[in-house]
Write an enzyme that holds these catalytic residues in place. Structure first.
Site, mmCIF file in Angstrom:
data_model
loop_
_atom_site.group_PDB
_atom_site.id
_atom_site.type_symbol
_atom_site.label_atom_id
_atom_site.label_comp_id
_atom_site.label_asym_id
_atom_site.label_seq_id
_atom_site.Cartn_x
_atom_site.Cartn_y
_atom_site.Cartn_z
ATOM 1 N N HIS A 87 0.807 -1.189 -0.013
ATOM 2 C CA HIS A 87 -0.018 -0.115 -0.175
ATOM 3 C C HIS A 87 0.956 1.321 0.167
ATOM 4 O O HIS A 87 1.879 1.239 0.732
ATOM 5 C CB HIS A 87 -1.065 -0.071 1.004
ATOM 6 N N ASP A 89 -0.657 4.388 0.636
ATOM 7 C CA ASP A 89 -1.094 5.448 1.647
ATOM 8 C C ASP A 89 -0.353 5.336 2.803
ATOM 9 O O ASP A 89 0.228 4.292 3.097
ATOM 10 C CB ASP A 89 -2.477 5.377 1.628
ATOM 11 N N ASP A 120 5.951 1.602 6.728
ATOM 12 C CA ASP A 120 4.583 1.226 6.506
ATOM 13 C C ASP A 120 4.058 2.007 5.458
ATOM 14 O O ASP A 120 3.555 3.078 5.620
ATOM 15 C CB ASP A 120 3.867 1.374 7.754
ATOM 16 N N GLU A 154 -5.150 1.236 2.591
ATOM 17 C CA GLU A 154 -4.873 0.264 3.868
ATOM 18 C C GLU A 154 -5.146 0.697 5.044
ATOM 19 O O GLU A 154 -5.522 0.413 6.056
ATOM 20 C CB GLU A 154 -3.396 -0.291 3.629
ATOM 21 N N GLU A 155 -4.570 2.174 5.225
ATOM 22 C CA GLU A 155 -4.584 2.733 6.496
ATOM 23 C C GLU A 155 -5.948 3.269 6.941
ATOM 24 O O GLU A 155 -6.252 3.789 8.071
ATOM 25 C CB GLU A 155 -3.689 3.970 6.681
ATOM 26 N N HIS A 428 3.070 4.427 12.379
ATOM 27 C CA HIS A 428 1.983 5.385 12.876
ATOM 28 C C HIS A 428 2.395 6.262 13.823
ATOM 29 O O HIS A 428 1.456 6.927 14.404
ATOM 30 C CB HIS A 428 0.985 4.247 13.493
HETATM 31 ZN ZN LIG Z 1 1.045 -1.057 6.365
#
Ligand SMILES: [Zn+2]
Length: 461
Positions: A87, A89, A120, A154-155, A428
């Site tokens: 992903h 995003d 990520d 995805e997020e 995150h």
């Molecule tokens: Zn991820």
């Protein structure tokens, strides 16, 4: 790896990093609607890099939300088709003041690149793109067929991915899906993630009188929903941590002796884990270790409670309402709908005649487990061992990654979850980063993985 390939990778080292930094400089925050143009710009940049790598039919494909980037190379007749998922995003960068360098200005410190999305998942899916590029440049063709699906939601829960997979089932037909969106067990200890837990979530509301009452005037004669909800929750688990819902454990797949031995051999210290969390003692189901409890056993936990007076000081009130949110982490082969029905029925049976109850199942998801002896997972383990000089450890995770279940159920492909990130890379959170050494290692591992997967028969379930 032949010298010519090594040389190519050495020569391209800086330009591969530059391509990663280009992706990292685009604020593709999927949850922020004002940034939708940036999300799309990032999709276009992913597409450009897929084309540059030598993939064909590259397209930014629209969905009801942010687009999916697709690309393929299907020049290996008779060989398996490897679908790569990732992903582009990212999470929001807040709180931005806690970043050492600006979140969308990739900055290298100590061999690590700091930027939102580094580990990520931009840095992780890109290793597979670069592996394809390096193989095509140094040997002319790939040993397998590949398809790339890089999504932009995805997020925010991948809500358009399952419909996308259903809509493009033929286009996406493959023999396995490779996902790099997780971490290695520890630095230098590569891992293959083969199990995830599912979820069943509930809200219980108890109601007594029509309004809150004076606890002196009415207390002792009128039911207290706050007390009843505590009594009810307390009856859901016994002192040994066992969940007391009839039928709850019926479909739980027991740990194999081999798995238990493998977990026990992992460098994981329960006392260190306890101290790190600063809890007086750990808790859990008797007869299982901490890793077993977190990875392979189901749970029932209180997520939140609401009742009565919670302000400063004292207020002598007899509340007329109480609410609790409860969730169960599920393991294979528990079915979320079945568990939801069992939990709901049992809780309703425990409600005393003095209060009214509303028990609702809010949402759920299935757990996942990959057959560790599947030839595709064995091939992945060989590829990792060739690069890292040691075999990977097989681990599970306590959380859920619903898209893995989607790929398995919709496309009927086994998942190979190989992470090149590390758990302390602040995903995150402020100062997210990725170790560039692991980025380049990931590229080499991915090349070996494609080579090893070439030996796996196509069309295996
Ligand atoms: Zn991820």
């Amino acid at each position: 790896m032949p010298a010519s390939v090594q040389e190519y990778l050495e020569e391209k080292r800086a330009s591969f990093e530059a391509d990663l930094f280009e992706l990292l400089s685009i604020p593709s925050v999927s949850t922020d609607s004002t940034r939708a143009p940036e999300v799309r710009r990032c999709a276009r940049e992913v597409a450009r890099q897929l084309r540059e790598a030598g993939l064909t039919k590259v397209e930014v494909m629209d969905t009801a939300g942010h687009p999916v980037v697709y690309g393929e190379r299907l020049n290996a007749p008779g060989k398996p088709t490897v679908l790569v998922y990732g992903h582009y995003d990212v999470q929001p960068e807040d709180p931005v003041e806690l970043w050492t360098s600006p979140p969308f200005k990739p900055t290298v410190r100590d061999g690590k690149v700091y930027a939102r999305g580094a580990t990520d998942d931009k840095g992780q899916f890109l290793v597979h793109v670069k592996a394809v590029q390096a193989m095509l440049a140094s040997r002319g063709e790939l040993p397998v067929n590949v398809k790339f699906v890089i999504e932009g939601e995805e997020e925010i829960g991948s809500r358009n991915l399952a419909p996308f997979l259903r809509q493009h089932k033929d286009l996406l037909k493959a023999d396995m899906v490779v996902i790099s969106d997780s971490a290695m067990f520890a630095p230098g200890i590569p891992s293959i993630l083969y199990g995830l837990r599912g979820l069943a979530y509930f809200q219980i509301d108890l109601t007594g009188a029509d309004s809150d009452l004076h606890s002196g005037v009415f207390g002792g004669a009128v039911p207290n929903p706050g007390f009843e909800i505590c009594r009810l929750v307390a009856r859901l688990k016994d002192a040994s941590g066992r969940i007391l819902i009839p039928g709850f454990y019926d479909k739980v797949r027991e740990l194999e002796p081999e798995e238990r031995a493998e977990y026990a051999a992992l460098p994981f210290d329960e006392e260190e884990f306890r101290a790190g969390l600063n809890v007086p003692a750990l808790d859990g189901e008797e007869g299982y270790t901490v890793l077993e409890r977190r990875w392979a056993r189901p749970t029932l936990e209180v997520n939140g409670m609401l009742c009565g007076f919670t302000g400063e000081g004292a207020k002598t009130v007899l509340p007329n309402k109480a609410m609790v949110k409860i969730s169960c982490r599920l393991v294979p082969d528990q079915e979320p709908e079945e568990i939801a029905a069992l939990v709901k029925a049992h809780i309703e049976s425990l409600v005393p005649p003095t209060v009214r109850a509303n028990v609702r199942a809010l949402h759920g998801g299935k757990g996942w487990i990959a057959p560790r002896n599947h030839p595709a997972l064995k091939a992945a383990a060989r590829a990792i061992e060739r690069e890292f000089g040691r075999p990977p450890v097989f681990v599970r995770e306590g959380g859920s990654i619903p898209i893995v279940v989607d790929f398995e159920q919709i496309l009927r492909v086994p998942g190979i979850l190989v992470g090149f990130g590390l758990n302390d890379e602040n995903l995150h959170a402020p100062d997210e980063h990725m170790d560039l050494g692991n980025f380049h290692r990931g590229i080499r591992t991915s090349m070996l993985l494609l080579e090893e997967l070439a030996g796996v028969p196509a069309g295996l379930p």
